[in-house]
Design a protein around this motif. Structure first.
Motif, short mmCIF file in Angstrom:
data_model
loop_
_atom_site.label_atom_id
_atom_site.label_comp_id
_atom_site.label_asym_id
_atom_site.label_seq_id
_atom_site.Cartn_x
_atom_site.Cartn_y
_atom_site.Cartn_z
N VAL A 1 0.88 -1.17 0.00
CA VAL A 1 0.00 0.00 0.00
C VAL A 1 0.92 1.21 0.00
O VAL A 1 1.77 1.37 0.86
CB VAL A 1 -0.92 0.02 1.23
CG1 VAL A 1 -1.76 1.29 1.24
CG2 VAL A 1 -1.80 -1.22 1.25
N ASP B 1 -1.96 5.39 0.17
CA ASP B 1 -3.34 4.92 0.36
C ASP B 1 -3.89 4.12 -0.82
O ASP B 1 -5.09 3.95 -0.96
CB ASP B 1 -4.29 6.08 0.66
CG ASP B 1 -3.99 6.74 2.00
OD1 ASP B 1 -3.50 6.03 2.90
OD2 ASP B 1 -4.25 7.94 2.14
N GLN B 2 -3.00 3.64 -1.70
CA GLN B 2 -3.41 2.83 -2.85
C GLN B 2 -2.75 1.46 -2.77
O GLN B 2 -1.54 1.36 -2.55
CB GLN B 2 -3.00 3.50 -4.16
CG GLN B 2 -3.67 4.82 -4.43
CD GLN B 2 -5.15 4.65 -4.71
OE1 GLN B 2 -5.55 3.78 -5.46
NE2 GLN B 2 -5.96 5.49 -4.09
N ILE B 3 -3.54 0.43 -2.97
CA ILE B 3 -2.98 -0.91 -3.08
C ILE B 3 -2.33 -1.02 -4.46
O ILE B 3 -2.97 -0.69 -5.47
CB ILE B 3 -4.07 -1.99 -2.92
CG1 ILE B 3 -4.66 -1.92 -1.52
CG2 ILE B 3 -3.50 -3.38 -3.20
CD1 ILE B 3 -5.86 -2.81 -1.30
#
Length: 65
Positions: A28, A31-33
């Protein structure tokens, strides 16, 4: 033999995930996988993460001295 912290994993839909071998889950970042990526996106993300790790390790060595 030491394993790299991060690696790229190809999923069954031909998309890529940046995998963290320390935590055992996808990375991550911001805040993004980092999953569902094109190969080019995944490779770019991997390069950034590896450079951040190298910088962090070099800073830790300097701070310890």
């Amino acid at each position: 033999m030491s394993q790299e912290r991060y690696e790229l994993v190809l999923d069954p839909t031909d998309h890529w995930t940046v995998w963290d071998n320390v935590t055992g889950v996808p990375v991550v970042f911001g805040d993004q996988i980092l999953g569902g990526l094109t190969e080019e996106e995944a490779e770019a993300a991997l390069r950034v993460l590896m450079e951040l790790d190298r910088t962090r390790a070099a800073t830790a060595v300097v701070d310890a001295a």
